[in-house]
Scaffold this motif. Structure first.
Motif, short mmCIF file in Angstrom:
data_model
loop_
_atom_site.label_atom_id
_atom_site.label_comp_id
_atom_site.label_asym_id
_atom_site.label_seq_id
_atom_site.Cartn_x
_atom_site.Cartn_y
_atom_site.Cartn_z
N VAL A 87 1.34 -11.09 -3.90
CA VAL A 87 0.71 -10.31 -2.94
C VAL A 87 0.41 -11.32 -2.27
N GLU A 88 -0.17 -12.34 -2.08
CA GLU A 88 -0.44 -12.90 -0.65
C GLU A 88 0.64 -13.04 0.68
N ALA A 89 1.53 -13.16 -0.03
CA ALA A 89 3.14 -13.45 0.56
C ALA A 89 3.38 -11.60 1.07
N HIS A 90 3.77 -10.92 0.11
CA HIS A 90 3.48 -9.65 0.68
C HIS A 90 2.25 -9.80 1.85
N ARG A 91 1.10 -9.72 2.07
CA ARG A 91 0.26 -9.07 2.85
C ARG A 91 0.73 -10.57 3.93
N ASP A 92 1.23 -11.69 3.85
CA ASP A 92 1.71 -12.41 4.85
C ASP A 92 2.85 -11.94 5.73
N VAL A 93 3.16 -10.79 5.54
CA VAL A 93 4.30 -10.00 5.80
C VAL A 93 4.19 -8.65 6.82
N TYR A 94 3.54 -7.38 6.15
CA TYR A 94 3.39 -6.11 5.80
C TYR A 94 2.49 -6.69 7.61
N GLU A 95 3.05 -5.15 8.13
CA GLU A 95 2.36 -4.63 9.17
C GLU A 95 1.41 -3.79 8.91
N LYS A 96 1.46 -2.96 8.02
CA LYS A 96 1.11 -1.70 7.08
C LYS A 96 0.88 -2.29 6.63
N GLU A 97 -0.51 -1.82 5.58
CA GLU A 97 0.17 -1.99 4.51
C GLU A 97 -0.51 0.01 3.52
N ILE A 98 0.50 -0.01 2.39
CA ILE A 98 0.11 1.15 1.86
C ILE A 98 -0.98 1.20 0.66
N ASP A 99 -2.01 1.43 0.90
CA ASP A 99 -3.29 0.76 0.56
C ASP A 99 -3.25 2.47 -1.14
N ALA A 100 -2.95 3.44 -0.83
CA ALA A 100 -2.94 4.25 -1.71
C ALA A 100 -1.49 4.01 -2.80
N PHE A 101 -0.88 3.03 -2.75
CA PHE A 101 0.01 2.63 -3.32
C PHE A 101 -0.41 2.08 -4.40
N GLY A 102 -1.47 0.98 -4.50
CA GLY A 102 -1.97 0.16 -5.37
C GLY A 102 -2.62 0.56 -6.66
N SER A 120 -3.74 -5.42 -12.29
CA SER A 120 -2.80 -5.92 -11.15
C SER A 120 -2.95 -5.48 -10.45
N ARG A 121 -1.67 -6.28 -9.34
CA ARG A 121 -2.64 -6.41 -8.71
C ARG A 121 -1.14 -5.27 -7.29
N ALA A 122 -0.69 -4.74 -8.21
CA ALA A 122 0.62 -4.48 -7.29
C ALA A 122 0.26 -3.68 -6.02
N CYS A 123 0.42 -3.61 -5.06
CA CYS A 123 0.12 -3.01 -3.52
C CYS A 123 2.27 -2.71 -3.41
N ALA A 124 1.73 -2.41 -1.83
CA ALA A 124 3.18 -1.73 -1.15
C ALA A 124 2.48 -1.82 0.96
N GLY A 125 3.87 -1.74 1.41
CA GLY A 125 3.48 -2.37 2.58
C GLY A 125 5.19 -1.75 3.21
N VAL A 126 4.78 -1.82 4.59
CA VAL A 126 5.70 -1.89 5.67
C VAL A 126 5.49 -2.71 6.42
N ALA A 127 7.04 -3.53 6.84
CA ALA A 127 7.21 -4.51 7.97
C ALA A 127 8.50 -4.49 8.27
N MET A 128 8.48 -4.09 9.91
CA MET A 128 9.70 -4.52 10.44
C MET A 128 10.56 -2.77 10.39
N GLY A 129 10.41 -1.20 10.28
CA GLY A 129 11.04 -0.40 9.63
C GLY A 129 11.51 -0.53 8.31
N THR A 130 11.05 -1.27 7.48
CA THR A 130 10.96 -1.25 5.72
C THR A 130 9.92 -1.52 5.05
N TYR A 131 10.12 -1.00 3.53
CA TYR A 131 9.45 -0.48 2.96
C TYR A 131 9.44 -1.83 1.95
N LEU A 132 7.83 -2.09 1.70
CA LEU A 132 7.79 -3.67 0.75
C LEU A 132 6.99 -2.98 -0.93
#
Length: 177
Positions: A87-102, A120-132
């Motif tokens: 989760v921390e690694a993902h958040r290091d990359v995210y430009e925007k987080e998709i809060d509702a996913f978690g 669970s700490r499932a999460c999601a975000g967007v970076a460089m035009g890519t969904y994570l």
């Protein structure tokens, strides 16, 4: 109501985060590959990364800059133990987080595992035009996230809205192929 949209396959990379798994025994990664290919998407890449924040973030960034990756789904390392750093690694990359996913993942999980879903700490975000998307490391959690959320949101024919239809605008200064 008829659907006037044709399905558009996404190019999806799968990253398993584990200090012990190999491709031969990566049941969670296998589950995701089976599901995404079964839905008509393309497996763009697959890898296994150790539970190392910098290494995970580096792999995510590498795939975000790849022209042939639209979506990254990781599995593993979303728990509460000392080695869980996905989760921390993902958040290091995210430009925007998709809060509702978690939140949605927690709702889906609670129906299956009750209050244990709080871990669970499932999460999601967007970076460089890519969904994570960062999912827990169990095959069951991967099935739940795919079947209940990602299957629909990564389907251009899903209405009233979905992630695919806004994909070209995630990074509006870049042209997608």
């Amino acid at each position: 109501m008829s659907n006037d949209r044709a399905f558009l396959p996404c190019r999806i990379a799968v990253l398993t985060v584990s200090d012990t798994r190999t491709v031969a025994d990566d049941r969670s990664g296998d589950t995701l590959v089976e599901r995404l290919e079964g839905a008509g998407h393309i497996l763009a890449a697959r890898d296994i990364a150790r539970d190392d924040r910098a290494a995970i973030a580096a792999q995510l960034r590498d795939w975000c800059t790849a022209q042939d990756v639209d979506v990254i789904v990781s599995t593993g390392g979303t728990g509460l133990t000392g080695r869980d750093v996905t989760v921390e690694a993902h958040r290091d990359v995210y430009e925007k987080e998709i809060d509702a996913f978690g939140t949605m993942f927690t709702i889906v999980s609670m129906k299956k595992i009750g209050t244990s879903a709080v871990q669970s700490r499932a999460c999601a975000g967007v970076a460089m035009g890519t969904y994570l998307f960062a999912l827990p490391g169990s095959p069951s959690a991967c099935r739940d996230a795919w079947d209940e959320i990602l299957l629909h949101q990564l389907d251009y024919t899903h209405k009233p809205c979905n992630f695919v239809e806004i994909m070209p605008r995630l990074d509006e200064h870049l042209r997608r192929k």
